[in-house]
Design a protein around this motif. Structure first.
Motif, PDB file in Angstrom:
ATOM      1  N   THR A  69       0.947  -1.271   0.183  1.00 19.98           N
ATOM      2  CA  THR A  69       0.135  -0.166  -0.117  1.00 19.98           C
ATOM      3  C   THR A  69       0.908   1.241  -0.100  1.00 19.98           C
ATOM      4  O   THR A  69       0.303   2.326  -0.294  1.00 19.98           O
TER       5      THR A  69
ATOM      6  N   GLY B 130      -9.985  -0.645   3.804  1.00 19.18           N
ATOM      7  CA  GLY B 130     -10.059   0.289   2.628  1.00 19.18           C
ATOM      8  C   GLY B 130      -9.684   1.690   3.101  1.00 19.18           C
ATOM      9  O   GLY B 130      -8.893   2.394   2.464  1.00 19.18           O
TER      10      GLY B 130
ATOM     11  N   ALA C  76      -6.433   3.501   1.614  1.00 21.07           N
ATOM     12  CA  ALA C  76      -6.332   5.109   1.079  1.00 21.07           C
ATOM     13  C   ALA C  76      -5.326   6.074   1.965  1.00 21.07           C
ATOM     14  O   ALA C  76      -4.668   6.680   1.194  1.00 21.07           O
TER      15      ALA C  76
ATOM     16  N   LEU D  12     -11.223   1.851  -4.772  1.00 24.02           N
ATOM     17  CA  LEU D  12     -11.408   0.829  -3.448  1.00 24.02           C
ATOM     18  C   LEU D  12     -12.907   0.206  -3.816  1.00 24.02           C
ATOM     19  O   LEU D  12     -13.851   0.855  -3.843  1.00 24.02           O
TER      20      LEU D  12
ATOM     21  N   LEU E  98     -15.227  -1.752  -1.861  1.00 27.19           N
ATOM     22  CA  LEU E  98     -15.465  -2.151  -0.303  1.00 27.19           C
ATOM     23  C   LEU E  98     -16.744  -3.150  -0.279  1.00 27.19           C
ATOM     24  O   LEU E  98     -17.040  -4.014  -0.994  1.00 27.19           O
TER      25      LEU E  98
ATOM     26  N   GLY F 196     -17.146   2.251  -1.611  1.00 22.30           N
ATOM     27  CA  GLY F 196     -16.068   2.179  -2.401  1.00 22.30           C
ATOM     28  C   GLY F 196     -15.856   3.501  -3.205  1.00 22.30           C
ATOM     29  O   GLY F 196     -16.694   4.599  -3.026  1.00 22.30           O
TER      30      GLY F 196
END
Length: 482
Positions: free
Chosen positions: A194, A210, A214, A226, A228, A432
């Protein structure tokens, strides 16, 4: 924490972190040397995805079955193999059109210049795939990223180690690692992934994780997609046929034992039809899985931790007086982690099962008085990844579609909007950011570069300083024709 995983010192890093840094540097260098793969190269990459998926079908099925403890072969074929191959074939069919520069209107006062939008590869795309559909949710975004001309690194979930190693070997057999490769490892490798300055990062998983993805990506200003989850409602309208809706909801909830990001998370049923709804869902579940405790058709829960979490949701609701209806034995054959479909009728609003995404075969069923009440109930929570509506009233259906916001919708069935490659798949709000599938996926992993082609007959120099009365007349003329 280092911002650039490709340039951090190797001391103290795991094997997975070192491999990530090596592969990322290799792919960045390869992209710099060849930043715009040809149509033929991209088609060859899509053919490699199809070939490795089909050639390793049995190995993938066996690996996924081993990771879950049990998952039916047919379920893996449908949800992982067929979806992946069909997505790659649709992309092949449309790729030439998607790659073409797209004309854009040029204002009258700027003619005879031309404007175009030219899709351009971003560079190196990182994909963090989840454990619930570990093959499809690794390869589907990879298909879009490769079609757009990018290099791809995939980090599978540590909860599916058998599939991760099988996928790593399969991709290595078809791809040069400068084009597409898999990085395996635990939490440290995932964290480093990440923090790597990808040109785009796609993550599929929970909303809680998530957020952390981010935050890590933001340190490098890495754009993210994302995918989610959230609490996706199934709304049964007064006009619906209860048995038809129940069959769909039961299937949508029990596929992969409810371990699906777009599974119905709860049901809103007409107040006077709640008992009939519960009975119909129970009957449909028993018909699909007559021996739910022992059948190989029914998927196990992925881990002991997830199994215990689901059981605790049920027990908390039971302790607070909610009616519990289990389709299968309550012991759920613990060694195999087979959790029965468990309906919780009208649980308290603040029960844990109504506050967090369930991600398993536990289904709250709540009474609702009207379409307006259903809309209000959905809208008081976070925006869901999916919404399902059942009924025959066009007016009620359209009202729900207009007044609720969700990532996607299937009307009179469950899950199937996700399988439509020509529809974008993604969430909204806490379910998301961004979307992919089909042309949307190609665009997600492309820079849609605006290009303005000035004409040699252009009069724009008339607006250069020094400014005069003639300049004012030209400005006045342009404003009139705007």
């Amino acid at each position: 924490m280092a911002a650039d995983a490709a340039h951090t010192p190797s001391e103290g890093r795991t094997d997975g972190e070192r491999e990530l840094a090596r592969l990322f540097a290799l792919q960045k260098e390869a992209y710099a040397a060849a930043p715009f793969p040809s149509y033929e190269e991209r088609i060859a990459n899509l053919n490699r995805i199809i070939r490795l998926t089909e050639a390793n079908e049995d190995a993938f099925i066996e690996a996924i079955n081993a990771d879950f403890g049990n998952r039916a072969r047919q379920e893996t074929v449908i949800a992982e193999i067929v979806v992946t191959v069909s997505g790659a074939k649709l992309t092949k069919k449309n790729l030439k059109k998607w790659m073409q520069p797209r004309g854009a209107p040029t204002p009258l006062h700027m003619l005879p210049a031309r404007s175009r939008i030219e899709p351009q590869p971003l560079g190196v795309v990182g994909i963090i795939s989840p454990w619930n559909y570990p093959l499809q949710l690794a390869l589907a975004p990879a298909i879009a990223a490769l079609a757009a001309g990018n290099r791809v690194l995939i980090k599978p979930s540590e909860l599916t180690p058998h599939l991760a190693e099988t996928l790593k070997a399969a991709i290595a057999s078809e791809f040069d690692e400068s084009v597409c490769a898999v990085v395996t490892g635990g939490v440290e490798t995932g964290q480093a992934f990440t923090e790597t300055p990808f040109d785009h990062l796609l993550f599929t998983g929970s909303t809680a994780v998530g957020k952390r993805v981010a935050e890590a990506a933001a340190k490098n200003l890495t754009p993210v997609t994302l995918e989610l989850g959230g609490k996706s409602p199934a709304i049964i309208d007064e006009s619906a046929d209860i048995e038809t809706a129940a069959r769909s909801i039961a299937h949508g909830k029990m596929l992969n034992a409810g371990q699906t990001c777009v599974a119905p998370d709860y049901v809103l049923a007409p107040r006077d039809k709640v008992d009939a709804t519960v009975d119909a869902i129970a009957a449909a579940a028993r018909k699909m899985f007559p021996a739910i405790d022992t059948t190989h058709d029914y998927t196990s829960i992925i881990s002991d931790r997830h199994f215990a979490r689901l059981k605790s949701l049920v027990e908390e609701a039971r302790d607070r007086g909610a009616k519990i209806v289990e389709i299968g034995s309550s012991n759920a054959l613990y060694p195999q982690r087979k959790l029965p479909l468990t309906m919780i009728v009208d649980p308290p609003a603040d029960a844990a099962v109504m506050k967090e995404e369930i991600f398993g075969p536990v289904l709250p069923v709540l009474p609702i008085g009207s379409t307006d009440e259903a809309i209000a109930y959905v809208n008081k929570g976070d925006r869901p990844l999916a919404l399902y509506w059942y009924g025959e009233s066009d007016a009620a259906r359209d009202k729900v579609l207009e007044k609720t916001v969700s990532g996607g919708v299937t009307v009179n069935d469950a899950l199937w909007h996700v399988a439509q490659e020509n529809l974008p798949f993604g969430g909204v709000g806490k379910s998301g950011i961004g979307a992919y599938h089909g042309e949307t996926g190609f665009n997600t992993f492309s820079h849609l570069k605006p290009v303005f082609y000035q004409s040699r007959f252009a009069s724009s120099a008339l607006l250069h300083p020094p400014y005069t009365a003639k300049t004012d007349k030209i400005i006045s003329f342009v404003r009139k024709i705007l």
